[in-house]
Design a protein around this motif. Structure first.
Motif, PDB file in Angstrom:
ATOM      1  N   ARG A   1     100.615 145.061  42.953  1.00  0.00           N
ATOM      2  CA  ARG A   1      99.985 143.613  42.445  1.00  0.00           C
ATOM      3  C   ARG A   1      98.469 143.463  42.007  1.00  0.00           C
ATOM      4  O   ARG A   1      97.769 144.365  42.551  1.00  0.00           O
ATOM      5  CB  ARG A   1      99.977 142.849  44.138  1.00  0.00           C
ATOM      6  N   THR A   2      98.318 143.034  40.727  1.00  0.00           N
ATOM      7  CA  THR A   2      97.150 142.859  40.172  1.00  0.00           C
ATOM      8  C   THR A   2      96.246 141.923  41.130  1.00  0.00           C
ATOM      9  O   THR A   2      96.426 141.008  41.811  1.00  0.00           O
ATOM     10  CB  THR A   2      97.303 142.419  38.811  1.00  0.00           C
TER      11      THR A   2
ATOM     12  N   ASP B   1      93.931 136.622  38.088  1.00  0.00           N
ATOM     13  CA  ASP B   1      95.012 135.696  38.020  1.00  0.00           C
ATOM     14  C   ASP B   1      95.154 134.646  36.981  1.00  0.00           C
ATOM     15  O   ASP B   1      96.150 134.578  36.231  1.00  0.00           O
ATOM     16  CB  ASP B   1      95.237 134.820  39.343  1.00  0.00           C
ATOM     17  N   GLU B   2      94.022 134.375  36.551  1.00  0.00           N
ATOM     18  CA  GLU B   2      93.824 133.176  35.621  1.00  0.00           C
ATOM     19  C   GLU B   2      94.133 133.864  34.073  1.00  0.00           C
ATOM     20  O   GLU B   2      94.481 133.098  33.248  1.00  0.00           O
ATOM     21  CB  GLU B   2      92.738 132.638  35.563  1.00  0.00           C
ATOM     22  N   ILE B   3      93.765 134.959  33.965  1.00  0.00           N
ATOM     23  CA  ILE B   3      93.790 135.495  32.616  1.00  0.00           C
ATOM     24  C   ILE B   3      95.124 136.778  32.208  1.00  0.00           C
ATOM     25  O   ILE B   3      95.146 137.073  31.050  1.00  0.00           O
ATOM     26  CB  ILE B   3      92.452 136.190  32.139  1.00  0.00           C
TER      27      ILE B   3
ATOM     28  N   ALA C   1     100.319 139.707  27.039  1.00  0.00           N
ATOM     29  CA  ALA C   1      99.169 139.377  26.884  1.00  0.00           C
ATOM     30  C   ALA C   1      98.206 139.035  27.878  1.00  0.00           C
ATOM     31  O   ALA C   1      98.634 138.544  28.842  1.00  0.00           O
ATOM     32  CB  ALA C   1      99.243 138.253  25.711  1.00  0.00           C
ATOM     33  N   PHE C   2      96.921 139.196  27.647  1.00  0.00           N
ATOM     34  CA  PHE C   2      95.731 138.706  28.498  1.00  0.00           C
ATOM     35  C   PHE C   2      94.941 137.765  27.839  1.00  0.00           C
ATOM     36  O   PHE C   2      94.817 137.960  26.552  1.00  0.00           O
ATOM     37  CB  PHE C   2      95.156 139.883  29.308  1.00  0.00           C
ATOM     38  N   ILE C   3      94.380 136.920  28.604  1.00  0.00           N
ATOM     39  CA  ILE C   3      93.776 135.548  27.821  1.00  0.00           C
ATOM     40  C   ILE C   3      92.075 135.898  27.892  1.00  0.00           C
ATOM     41  O   ILE C   3      91.636 136.087  28.662  1.00  0.00           O
ATOM     42  CB  ILE C   3      94.156 134.418  28.504  1.00  0.00           C
TER      43      ILE C   3
ATOM     44  N   TYR D   1      88.880 143.296  33.552  1.00  0.00           N
ATOM     45  CA  TYR D   1      90.341 143.501  33.617  1.00  0.00           C
ATOM     46  C   TYR D   1      90.762 144.592  32.787  1.00  0.00           C
ATOM     47  O   TYR D   1      91.713 145.319  32.960  1.00  0.00           O
ATOM     48  CB  TYR D   1      90.887 142.149  33.094  1.00  0.00           C
ATOM     49  N   MET D   2      90.245 144.857  31.517  1.00  0.00           N
ATOM     50  CA  MET D   2      90.534 145.703  30.517  1.00  0.00           C
ATOM     51  C   MET D   2      90.531 147.223  30.963  1.00  0.00           C
ATOM     52  O   MET D   2      91.377 148.152  30.985  1.00  0.00           O
ATOM     53  CB  MET D   2      89.613 145.700  29.361  1.00  0.00           C
ATOM     54  N   HIS D   3      89.301 147.428  31.708  1.00  0.00           N
ATOM     55  CA  HIS D   3      89.223 148.897  32.468  1.00  0.00           C
ATOM     56  C   HIS D   3      90.054 149.067  33.384  1.00  0.00           C
ATOM     57  O   HIS D   3      90.506 149.847  33.698  1.00  0.00           O
ATOM     58  CB  HIS D   3      87.685 148.843  33.104  1.00  0.00           C
ATOM     59  N   TYR D   4      90.532 147.871  34.168  1.00  0.00           N
ATOM     60  CA  TYR D   4      91.547 147.989  35.052  1.00  0.00           C
ATOM     61  C   TYR D   4      92.895 148.131  34.513  1.00  0.00           C
ATOM     62  O   TYR D   4      93.707 149.032  35.198  1.00  0.00           O
ATOM     63  CB  TYR D   4      91.617 146.495  36.082  1.00  0.00           C
TER      64      TYR D   4
END
Length: 385
Positions: A2-3, A8-10, A146-148, A168-171
């Motif tokens: 689970r992220t 969650d929004e992006i 895709a991420f926003i 998020y990108m690092h994650y």
């Protein structure tokens, strides 16, 4: 896995979320209309059942997007290649940073190229929220990994939004072991004068641990040059240049974005080439640890530009455009008289597609020539350094 909730929004949807999202998409009449348009040979219920059988985002891509995109390559281009992919370790996730020509197809074509060249995985794709003009589109791109990038937030919110995007990108790289695609700048370089924005690099360095150099290295940046022989949206970009010149404060509408997306997907592209320049990490290690931030980001942006510029694939039309723009024969050795005649005819056909009520033909022609000539000028400058 689970992220974390903060994303969650992006973020793209996690696999366990997909079944519910599939049902929401299937029940959406706009999604159905779009699916029936792009998959006319597949009954809608059969397509829905195929979708329901997918367990991961990658399975959705392999089941639907991979064959669909190869169909577009077959119908709308003269071939797609990825060169020099052996310069990166396919076992390690990378951030592919590319020049930006087309709203949709740049990242889509690179994704299928990775699969075709033994990477075993596609990429998570950075996409601006200004393009998510319908609810079903937002859901579909998040299914499609895709991420926003939130561009519609206030200035006060922008810093927090950028920091979360970077985290998020690092994650995604470190924990999910996903490749990432991001453009070197916000929006397309409509004149093809590709330049990396320092702001993109500053955002990337907000996440991660250690120094700025450490944080950039953690993303495993790989500059990648993208070259289309023909840009289906070239006349639309030229048209927009005139609109911005003539109409104070002109901005494209969502309808304009949709036209650009459709034209970019289904228009003729000629040959398409990605050329991987190789990872930046070894070069980053050569930078002084005490280098001032502003100088550091400028140096990294310049290095990415140089790597992209010297890895362009140049076509005859690029050289013809460079000579026509400057009224010289400097690059005549790179094309034949037939190729020159063919490109000039192409140019006229694009000018005929302009729909402005008062087209400035000389200005539009200059803009079109500039789009095709700039890669030549940038390539020559990068090779001479």
């Amino acid at each position: 896995m689970r992220t974390p909730e903060e994303f969650d929004e992006i973020r793209p949807y996690d696999p366990e979320e997909l079944p519910a999202i599939f049902e929401e998409l299937i029940a959406d009449p706009e999604f159905r209309a779009a699916a029936e348009q792009v998959l006319p040979e597949v009954p809608y219920e059969e397509a829905c059942n195929r979708l329901r059988r997918c367990r991961t985002n990658l399975e959705v891509q392999q089941t639907f997007f991979y064959p669909l995109l190869h169909g577009i390559v077959d119908r709308c281009s003269d071939g797609l290649v990825l060169e020099n992919s052996q310069s990166v370790d396919k076992r390690v996730p990378h951030t592919f940073i590319t020049n930006h020509r087309d709203i949709v197809m740049d990242s889509a074509f690179l994704s299928i190229s990775l699969l075709d060249n033994g990477f075993g995985n596609t990429m998570e794709i950075a996409i601006g929220d200004n393009l998510l003009i319908r609810p079903w589109i937002k859901k579909l791109v998040r299914v499609d990994k895709a991420f926003i990038v939130q561009r519609s937030v206030s200035l006060r919110q922008m810093l927090a939004s950028s920091a979360r995007l970077s985290r998020y990108m690092h994650y995604a790289i470190a924990t999910k072991h996903e490749n990432i695609w991001i453009a070197q700048r916000e929006g397309r370089a409509k004149d093809s004068n590709d330049r990396t924005q320092d702001s993109i690099l500053k955002m990337m360095a907000m996440g991660g641990e250690g120094s700025i150099i450490d944080r950039l290295k953690q993303l495993n940046l790989v500059p990648t040059a993208l070259s289309y022989e023909y840009d289906p949206c070239d006349y639309l970009k030229a048209q927009e240049f005139q609109q911005k010149r003539d109409i104070e404060g002109f901005k494209k509408s969502p309808k304009d974005d949709l036209v650009n997306m459709q034209t970019g997907i289904f228009g003729y592209k000629g040959r398409i080439c990605f050329r991987v320049a190789g990872p930046l990490n070894d070069w980053l290690d050569t930078l002084p640890a005490d280098m001032p931030k502003t100088e550091l980001f400028t140096a990294v942006a310049s290095r990415i530009d140089k790597e992209i510029h010297r890895n362009y694939k140049l076509y005859a039309g690029n050289y013809v455009a460079a000579d026509l723009l400057r009224a010289t024969k400097e690059f005549a050795a790179h094309y034949t008289s037939e190729e020159k005649t063919r490109f000039e005819a192409y140019l006229e056909s694009r000018l005929e597609k302009v729909t402005l009520p008062n087209p400035d033909t000389a200005f539009l022609r200059e803009r079109l020539l500039t789009m095709y000539a700039n890669p030549v000028f940038n390539y020559m400058a990068a090779r001479q350094e």
